[in-house]
Design a protein around this motif. Structure first.
Motif, PDB file in Angstrom:
ATOM      1  N   PRO A  66      -0.618  20.513 -36.256  1.00  0.00           N
ATOM      2  CA  PRO A  66      -0.158  19.974 -37.542  1.00  0.00           C
ATOM      3  C   PRO A  66       0.941  20.843 -38.146  1.00  0.00           C
ATOM      4  O   PRO A  66       0.838  22.074 -38.183  1.00  0.00           O
ATOM      5  CB  PRO A  66      -1.422  19.982 -38.413  1.00  0.00           C
ATOM      6  N   ASN A  67       2.009  20.190 -38.572  1.00  0.00           N
ATOM      7  CA  ASN A  67       3.117  20.850 -39.282  1.00  0.00           C
ATOM      8  C   ASN A  67       3.895  21.842 -38.432  1.00  0.00           C
ATOM      9  O   ASN A  67       4.680  22.645 -38.975  1.00  0.00           O
ATOM     10  CB  ASN A  67       2.600  21.554 -40.547  1.00  0.00           C
ATOM     11  N   ILE A  68       3.742  21.804 -37.103  1.00  0.00           N
ATOM     12  CA  ILE A  68       4.506  22.724 -36.258  1.00  0.00           C
ATOM     13  C   ILE A  68       6.009  22.436 -36.356  1.00  0.00           C
ATOM     14  O   ILE A  68       6.845  23.310 -36.086  1.00  0.00           O
ATOM     15  CB  ILE A  68       4.034  22.615 -34.790  1.00  0.00           C
ATOM     16  N   ALA A  70       7.625  22.182 -38.981  1.00  0.00           N
ATOM     17  CA  ALA A  70       8.204  22.963 -40.078  1.00  0.00           C
ATOM     18  C   ALA A  70       8.841  24.263 -39.600  1.00  0.00           C
ATOM     19  O   ALA A  70      10.028  24.512 -39.861  1.00  0.00           O
ATOM     20  CB  ALA A  70       7.145  23.232 -41.145  1.00  0.00           C
ATOM     21  N   PRO A  71       8.117  25.153 -38.911  1.00  0.00           N
ATOM     22  CA  PRO A  71       8.778  26.378 -38.452  1.00  0.00           C
ATOM     23  C   PRO A  71       9.894  26.120 -37.451  1.00  0.00           C
ATOM     24  O   PRO A  71      10.861  26.892 -37.381  1.00  0.00           O
ATOM     25  CB  PRO A  71       7.637  27.187 -37.822  1.00  0.00           C
ATOM     26  N   ILE A  72       9.769  25.028 -36.676  1.00  0.00           N
ATOM     27  CA  ILE A  72      10.839  24.704 -35.728  1.00  0.00           C
ATOM     28  C   ILE A  72      12.123  24.356 -36.482  1.00  0.00           C
ATOM     29  O   ILE A  72      13.205  24.881 -36.192  1.00  0.00           O
ATOM     30  CB  ILE A  72      10.408  23.551 -34.804  1.00  0.00           C
ATOM     31  N   VAL A  73      11.999  23.473 -37.463  1.00  0.00           N
ATOM     32  CA  VAL A  73      13.169  23.069 -38.250  1.00  0.00           C
ATOM     33  C   VAL A  73      13.709  24.250 -39.048  1.00  0.00           C
ATOM     34  O   VAL A  73      14.928  24.463 -39.113  1.00  0.00           O
ATOM     35  CB  VAL A  73      12.818  21.896 -39.181  1.00  0.00           C
ATOM     36  N   TYR A  74      12.801  25.037 -39.642  1.00  0.00           N
ATOM     37  CA  TYR A  74      13.255  26.188 -40.423  1.00  0.00           C
ATOM     38  C   TYR A  74      13.978  27.206 -39.532  1.00  0.00           C
ATOM     39  O   TYR A  74      14.959  27.837 -39.959  1.00  0.00           O
ATOM     40  CB  TYR A  74      12.078  26.862 -41.119  1.00  0.00           C
ATOM     41  N   SER A  75      13.512  27.381 -38.307  1.00  0.00           N
ATOM     42  CA  SER A  75      14.151  28.330 -37.386  1.00  0.00           C
ATOM     43  C   SER A  75      15.533  27.827 -36.964  1.00  0.00           C
ATOM     44  O   SER A  75      16.491  28.602 -36.895  1.00  0.00           O
ATOM     45  CB  SER A  75      13.274  28.543 -36.151  1.00  0.00           C
ATOM     46  N   ILE A  76      15.620  26.531 -36.686  1.00  0.00           N
ATOM     47  CA  ILE A  76      16.926  25.969 -36.315  1.00  0.00           C
ATOM     48  C   ILE A  76      17.890  26.052 -37.499  1.00  0.00           C
ATOM     49  O   ILE A  76      19.074  26.367 -37.332  1.00  0.00           O
ATOM     50  CB  ILE A  76      16.767  24.512 -35.840  1.00  0.00           C
ATOM     51  N   MET A  77      17.378  25.798 -38.705  1.00  0.00           N
ATOM     52  CA  MET A  77      18.217  25.921 -39.896  1.00  0.00           C
ATOM     53  C   MET A  77      18.706  27.356 -40.064  1.00  0.00           C
ATOM     54  O   MET A  77      19.882  27.595 -40.393  1.00  0.00           O
ATOM     55  CB  MET A  77      17.436  25.485 -41.141  1.00  0.00           C
ATOM     56  N   THR A  78      17.826  28.317 -39.815  1.00  0.00           N
ATOM     57  CA  THR A  78      18.200  29.724 -39.918  1.00  0.00           C
ATOM     58  C   THR A  78      19.238  30.092 -38.862  1.00  0.00           C
ATOM     59  O   THR A  78      20.193  30.833 -39.135  1.00  0.00           O
ATOM     60  CB  THR A  78      16.956  30.612 -39.766  1.00  0.00           C
ATOM     61  N   ALA A  79      19.058  29.559 -37.641  1.00  0.00           N
ATOM     62  CA  ALA A  79      20.042  29.798 -36.593  1.00  0.00           C
ATOM     63  C   ALA A  79      21.392  29.221 -36.983  1.00  0.00           C
ATOM     64  O   ALA A  79      22.449  29.853 -36.779  1.00  0.00           O
ATOM     65  CB  ALA A  79      19.568  29.180 -35.275  1.00  0.00           C
ATOM     66  N   PHE A  80      21.389  28.026 -37.576  1.00  0.00           N
ATOM     67  CA  PHE A  80      22.635  27.411 -38.024  1.00  0.00           C
ATOM     68  C   PHE A  80      23.305  28.266 -39.102  1.00  0.00           C
ATOM     69  O   PHE A  80      24.529  28.450 -39.086  1.00  0.00           O
ATOM     70  CB  PHE A  80      22.354  26.014 -38.555  1.00  0.00           C
ATOM     71  N   ASP A  81      22.487  28.785 -40.014  1.00  0.00           N
ATOM     72  CA  ASP A  81      23.037  29.649 -41.062  1.00  0.00           C
ATOM     73  C   ASP A  81      23.703  30.887 -40.470  1.00  0.00           C
ATOM     74  O   ASP A  81      24.819  31.261 -40.847  1.00  0.00           O
ATOM     75  CB  ASP A  81      21.917  30.078 -42.020  1.00  0.00           C
ATOM     76  N   ILE A 118       9.642  33.788 -39.378  1.00  0.00           N
ATOM     77  CA  ILE A 118       9.182  32.449 -39.759  1.00  0.00           C
ATOM     78  C   ILE A 118       8.056  31.996 -38.834  1.00  0.00           C
ATOM     79  O   ILE A 118       7.021  31.480 -39.293  1.00  0.00           O
ATOM     80  CB  ILE A 118      10.362  31.451 -39.719  1.00  0.00           C
ATOM     81  N   CYS A 119       8.235  32.184 -37.536  1.00  0.00           N
ATOM     82  CA  CYS A 119       7.206  31.772 -36.572  1.00  0.00           C
ATOM     83  C   CYS A 119       5.918  32.592 -36.741  1.00  0.00           C
ATOM     84  O   CYS A 119       4.795  32.053 -36.674  1.00  0.00           O
ATOM     85  CB  CYS A 119       7.740  31.923 -35.150  1.00  0.00           C
ATOM     86  N   VAL A 120       6.092  33.891 -36.966  1.00  0.00           N
ATOM     87  CA  VAL A 120       4.910  34.750 -37.143  1.00  0.00           C
ATOM     88  C   VAL A 120       4.150  34.360 -38.403  1.00  0.00           C
ATOM     89  O   VAL A 120       2.901  34.267 -38.394  1.00  0.00           O
ATOM     90  CB  VAL A 120       5.334  36.230 -37.195  1.00  0.00           C
ATOM     91  N   LEU A 121       4.858  34.122 -39.495  1.00  0.00           N
ATOM     92  CA  LEU A 121       4.208  33.760 -40.753  1.00  0.00           C
ATOM     93  C   LEU A 121       3.477  32.425 -40.628  1.00  0.00           C
ATOM     94  O   LEU A 121       2.382  32.253 -41.174  1.00  0.00           O
ATOM     95  CB  LEU A 121       5.251  33.692 -41.872  1.00  0.00           C
ATOM     96  N   PHE A 122       4.064  31.483 -39.912  1.00  0.00           N
ATOM     97  CA  PHE A 122       3.366  30.202 -39.719  1.00  0.00           C
ATOM     98  C   PHE A 122       2.093  30.403 -38.902  1.00  0.00           C
ATOM     99  O   PHE A 122       1.051  29.798 -39.192  1.00  0.00           O
ATOM    100  CB  PHE A 122       4.285  29.205 -39.016  1.00  0.00           C
ATOM    101  N   ALA A 123       2.172  31.263 -37.876  1.00  0.00           N
ATOM    102  CA  ALA A 123       0.990  31.520 -37.056  1.00  0.00           C
ATOM    103  C   ALA A 123      -0.105  32.211 -37.858  1.00  0.00           C
ATOM    104  O   ALA A 123      -1.311  31.953 -37.651  1.00  0.00           O
ATOM    105  CB  ALA A 123       1.387  32.368 -35.844  1.00  0.00           C
ATOM    106  N   LEU A 124       0.275  33.068 -38.802  1.00  0.00           N
ATOM    107  CA  LEU A 124      -0.719  33.768 -39.621  1.00  0.00           C
ATOM    108  C   LEU A 124      -1.325  32.862 -40.685  1.00  0.00           C
ATOM    109  O   LEU A 124      -2.467  33.080 -41.123  1.00  0.00           O
ATOM    110  CB  LEU A 124      -0.068  34.978 -40.295  1.00  0.00           C
ATOM    111  N   GLY A 125      -0.562  31.864 -41.129  1.00  0.00           N
ATOM    112  CA  GLY A 125      -1.035  30.991 -42.193  1.00  0.00           C
ATOM    113  C   GLY A 125      -1.925  29.870 -41.691  1.00  0.00           C
ATOM    114  O   GLY A 125      -2.201  29.741 -40.498  1.00  0.00           O
ATOM    115  N   ILE A 145       2.082  30.958 -45.457  1.00  0.00           N
ATOM    116  CA  ILE A 145       2.941  29.771 -45.432  1.00  0.00           C
ATOM    117  C   ILE A 145       3.922  29.839 -46.602  1.00  0.00           C
ATOM    118  O   ILE A 145       5.098  29.485 -46.461  1.00  0.00           O
ATOM    119  CB  ILE A 145       2.102  28.479 -45.506  1.00  0.00           C
ATOM    120  N   ARG A 146       3.443  30.320 -47.728  1.00  0.00           N
ATOM    121  CA  ARG A 146       4.299  30.503 -48.897  1.00  0.00           C
ATOM    122  C   ARG A 146       5.442  31.460 -48.575  1.00  0.00           C
ATOM    123  O   ARG A 146       6.611  31.186 -48.884  1.00  0.00           O
ATOM    124  CB  ARG A 146       3.450  31.051 -50.049  1.00  0.00           C
ATOM    125  N   GLU A 147       5.142  32.565 -47.933  1.00  0.00           N
ATOM    126  CA  GLU A 147       6.176  33.531 -47.578  1.00  0.00           C
ATOM    127  C   GLU A 147       7.165  32.947 -46.562  1.00  0.00           C
ATOM    128  O   GLU A 147       8.371  33.234 -46.610  1.00  0.00           O
ATOM    129  CB  GLU A 147       5.537  34.807 -47.016  1.00  0.00           C
TER     130      GLU A 147
END
Length: 393
Positions: A66-68, A70-81, A118-125, A145-147
């Motif tokens: 569930p919600n995996i 999110a970190p994928i999109v956030y990571s790609i967005m960060t890579a784009f940035d 981002i990936c680590v924080l999602f895994a911890l949350g 997840i908040r972080e």
């Protein structure tokens, strides 16, 4: 237009531009700026594909978490940035290649660290409830997840501010399609910043016990769709605009050279290829026409009459014509006389009495020579003076 559709349209546009840049990259593999542009376009297209709402549920279902998405999109967005900032570093230019390389590595390392975090924080949350539209506010108070959410937003904000400042500064120094593209990108980056501010507001409201989720789920999402169109249009406009402008200028020059080409066409070597058909690229047709002109001028050189050129040049100056225009008329008159004289098998002009043609040395002068061949009354007078009856006398 639905924001999801806007994301997919933007992705399609960026993929088209990526294909164009990849073709150019095959011939310039060592160009760091071209590599950065290509990477930015590709990652941007990937971001818009994965961030489209219909694809978020598909990603979650395929991976089974569930919600995996999110970190994928956030990571790609960060890579784009990060890649966008690298692109700005290369666009800005630096005489010190080592400094540019150091800045590039530092930027990529920083944003790669954010992606890993981002990936680590999602895994911890813990985010067991699938949220396709309101994950940022739904889990705004969930530890880890908040972080993760705040981390991607901060990285995105830094990139949006950097992109806006750079593009606005750069747009003051460049003209045409590149300027328009930079202004579109900066407008899209401002929308990206607005997206972040709306997200921050909705998250803080959640922390304070208020429900302002609509700012994140509806308003911010719509702003993201607009931003997607503006950024993709900004990347598309320079290559398309510059290509169209280049083709238009080539076509305009091709047509303006036609009077000169028609005048000396009989002297084009028989071994030259026939004129290309209209559907061939206009740049290649222009190159062929210019080559034919130069070849014909070389063949006509022994018949360039010094007296004709000097007389027409003096007459043009006496009538207050600018010196360059007078020179074009003189050269056109000499050419017109040479075509007729050679066609009637008249003897060549002795080397000491030959006119030196200079209008073929500059592209603008060559066009002026063609215009004089078509419109100058002194060229027509020269043609009439070289009537067959006179040549036979």
């Amino acid at each position: 237009m639905n924001p999801g559709t806007a994301f997919l349209c933007a992705a399609a546009g960026l993929l088209i531009t990526t294909t164009v840049k990849l073709w150019a990259l095959r011939r310039n593999r060592r160009d760091p700026l071209l590599r950065a542009v290509t990477a930015t376009l590709f990652v941007g297209a990937l971001l818009f594909v994965t961030a489209a709402p219909p694809n978020l549920a598909s990603i979650n279902a395929i991976i089974g978490i569930p919600n995996i998405a999110a970190p994928i999109v956030y990571s790609i967005m960060t890579a784009f940035d990060g890649i966008s900032i690298v692109l700005l570093i290369h666009w800005r230019g630096n005489d010190d290649a080592r400094a540019t390389l150091r800045q590039t590595r530092l930027c990529l390392a920083a944003y790669a660290t954010v992606m890993v975090a981002i990936c680590v924080l999602f895994a911890l949350g813990d985010a067991p409830v699938e949220r396709l539209r309101d994950l940022d506010t739904y889990y705004a108070g969930t530890p880890w997840i908040r972080e993760m959410i705040l981390l991607y937003l901060v990285a995105h904000t830094v990139a949006a501010v950097t992109m806006t400042v750079f593009c606005l500064r750069w747009s003051r120094q460049v003209p045409g399609a590149l300027k328009a593209g930079l202004l579109l990108i900066s407008t899209g980056a401002i929308c990206m910043l607005g997206y972040d501010l709306l997200k921050y507001t909705a998250i803080v409201a959640r922390w304070l016990g208020h429900d302002w989720d609509t700012l994140s789920t509806d308003v911010a999402f719509s702003v993201a769709g607009v931003s997607a169109f503006l950024v993709s249009a900004g990347f598309l406009l320079p290559p398309i605009g510059q290509g169209a402008g280049s083709r238009w200028r080539a076509l305009h020059r091709f047509r303006r050279l036609q009077p000169l080409w028609l005048e000396i066409r009989p002297e084009i070597p028989s071994t030259s290829p026939p004129p290309m058909p209209w559907w061939r690229p206009v740049e290649r047709r222009l190159m062929q026409r210019e080559r034919d002109i130069f070849d014909a001028v070389l063949r006509l050189a022994p018949w360039f009459d010094q007296a004709t050129g000097a007389q027409v040049y003096a007459l043009a100056l006496a009538e207050c014509s600018p010196s360059r225009l007078a020179r074009s008329e003189a050269d056109a008159s000499v050419l017109a006389r040479a075509v007729i004289q050679k066609g009637c098998a008249r003897p060549v002009v002795t080397p000491g009495n030959r006119w030196t043609l200079s209008s073929t040395e500059d592209s603008a002068d060559l066009v002026a020579l063609s215009a004089a061949m078509l419109r100058s009354p002194r060229v027509e007078v020269t043609r009439q003076a070289m009537a067959p009856a006179e040549l036979g006398a």
